[in-house]
Design a protein around this motif. Structure first.
Motif, PDB file in Angstrom:
ATOM      1  N   SER A  43      49.227  69.535  48.685  1.00  0.00           N
ATOM      2  CA  SER A  43      48.678  68.219  49.006  1.00  0.00           C
ATOM      3  C   SER A  43      47.277  68.357  49.590  1.00  0.00           C
ATOM      4  O   SER A  43      46.371  67.585  49.251  1.00  0.00           O
ATOM      5  N   THR A  44      47.091  69.346  50.460  1.00  0.00           N
ATOM      6  CA  THR A  44      45.767  69.580  51.037  1.00  0.00           C
ATOM      7  C   THR A  44      44.792  70.021  49.956  1.00  0.00           C
ATOM      8  O   THR A  44      43.642  69.573  49.914  1.00  0.00           O
ATOM      9  N   GLU A  45      45.238  70.890  49.063  1.00  0.00           N
ATOM     10  CA  GLU A  45      44.373  71.355  47.984  1.00  0.00           C
ATOM     11  C   GLU A  45      43.982  70.194  47.077  1.00  0.00           C
ATOM     12  O   GLU A  45      42.831  70.100  46.631  1.00  0.00           O
ATOM     13  N   SER A  46      44.914  69.304  46.822  1.00  0.00           N
ATOM     14  CA  SER A  46      44.625  68.141  45.988  1.00  0.00           C
ATOM     15  C   SER A  46      43.569  67.252  46.643  1.00  0.00           C
ATOM     16  O   SER A  46      42.673  66.726  45.968  1.00  0.00           O
ATOM     17  N   GLN A  47      43.663  67.094  47.959  1.00  0.00           N
ATOM     18  CA  GLN A  47      42.672  66.297  48.683  1.00  0.00           C
ATOM     19  C   GLN A  47      41.293  66.949  48.609  1.00  0.00           C
ATOM     20  O   GLN A  47      40.278  66.274  48.402  1.00  0.00           O
ATOM     21  N   LEU A  70      39.314  73.746  40.304  1.00  0.00           N
ATOM     22  CA  LEU A  70      40.239  74.403  41.231  1.00  0.00           C
ATOM     23  C   LEU A  70      39.969  75.898  41.336  1.00  0.00           C
ATOM     24  O   LEU A  70      40.108  76.495  42.407  1.00  0.00           O
ATOM     25  N   ARG A  71      39.582  76.513  40.233  1.00  0.00           N
ATOM     26  CA  ARG A  71      39.285  77.952  40.262  1.00  0.00           C
ATOM     27  C   ARG A  71      38.163  78.240  41.261  1.00  0.00           C
ATOM     28  O   ARG A  71      38.216  79.208  42.022  1.00  0.00           O
ATOM     29  N   PHE A  72      37.139  77.405  41.232  1.00  0.00           N
ATOM     30  CA  PHE A  72      36.004  77.610  42.135  1.00  0.00           C
ATOM     31  C   PHE A  72      36.392  77.296  43.580  1.00  0.00           C
ATOM     32  O   PHE A  72      35.939  77.971  44.509  1.00  0.00           O
TER      33      PHE A  72
END
Length: 250
Positions: A8-12, A34-36
């Motif tokens: 969820s944090t990564e999505s934000q 997302l890779r970067f």
């Protein structure tokens, strides 16, 4: 850096990063961005800077058209590669017989620009296959240094090209490599690697495994992750008998 499971944090963070890039015309998918983000330990500013540099790099090299480039046949023959393997988890397996690459001959003959185009083509083709096979996924690579000579490795222009390729790979394709296994490494690698190491990230170094020309060392390492039928065809053609003999005796 956030925990790997904190999706969820990564999505934000992904949403915030996309907002930061709203002023830039690009064709990057969420999986690319997302890779970067992961490659810069979820630091938004670092990831944004890296992405902006990557977008400009693609423009400068006309990278989106790389798969359409017509590469000179002699360059293709002088720098063979194979990307048609799959490991036990369905990841793409690439094979680069670097020991056979004729860098010194082509660079000294003035083929530098065409060679650089070919290396960009290889990068584009590999990324295309990975995205086609496992979107957002990673790959394994086998780097074969068999037949690599001291004469090849001590050519200054070739060394500079190698360093530039490694640097551009690190900067433009983060979080794409699951594992790199170097086999048949000659003693000269002990001289070369200290030059390359400073431009590699800690993550890449952790995924790099280096073995000398003792099959009993690298065959089981490869078989642990790659089934016999999953090896790239060029690798199988060269080493299938050797690998099968090792399996029969172990």
């Amino acid at each position: 850096m956030i925990a790997n499971t904190d999706y969820s944090t990564e999505s934000q963070l992904l949403t915030q990063l996309k907002v930061r890039l709203a002023d830039v015309n690009h064709d990057l998918k969420d999986t690319d961005i997302l890779r970067f983000l992961r490659g810069r330990s979820h630091n938004l500013t670092d990831a944004e800077n890296m992405l902006r540099n990557h977008i400009q790099w693609k423009i400068d090299h006309d990278f989106n058209k790389a798969l359409t480039w017509a590469i000179a046949p002699q360059v293709k023959e002088g720098f063979p590669f194979c990307i048609d393997g799959l490991d036990k988890d369905g990841r793409v397996v690439m094979y680069y017989p670097l020991g056979l690459w004729k860098g010194r001959q082509f660079l000294s003959a003035g083929w530098g620009p065409e060679l650089e185009r070919h290396l960009l083509y290889i990068a584009a083709y590999g990324y295309h296959i990975v995205e086609k096979t496992t979107p957002g996924g990673k790959y394994q690579v086998i780097l074969d240094l068999a037949d690599l000579s001291y004469w090849q490795t001590t050519y200054y222009d070739a060394m500079q090209l190698i360093l530039r390729v490694f640097r551009e790979f690190e900067q433009n394709f983060p979080e794409t490599m699951e594992r790199a296994v170097v086999i048949n490494a000659p003693w000269i690698l002990d001289v070369i690697f200290p030059l390359i190491r400073p431009i590699l990230t800690g993550s890449t170094i952790q995924r790099l495994e280096i073995y000398d020309n003792s099959p009993e060392k690298w065959v089981p390492v490869l078989l642990d992750k790659i089934p016999m039928g999953g090896f790239p065809s060029m690798f199988r053609k060269k080493y299938q008998t050797l690998v099968e003999e090792w399996k029969a005796n172990n």
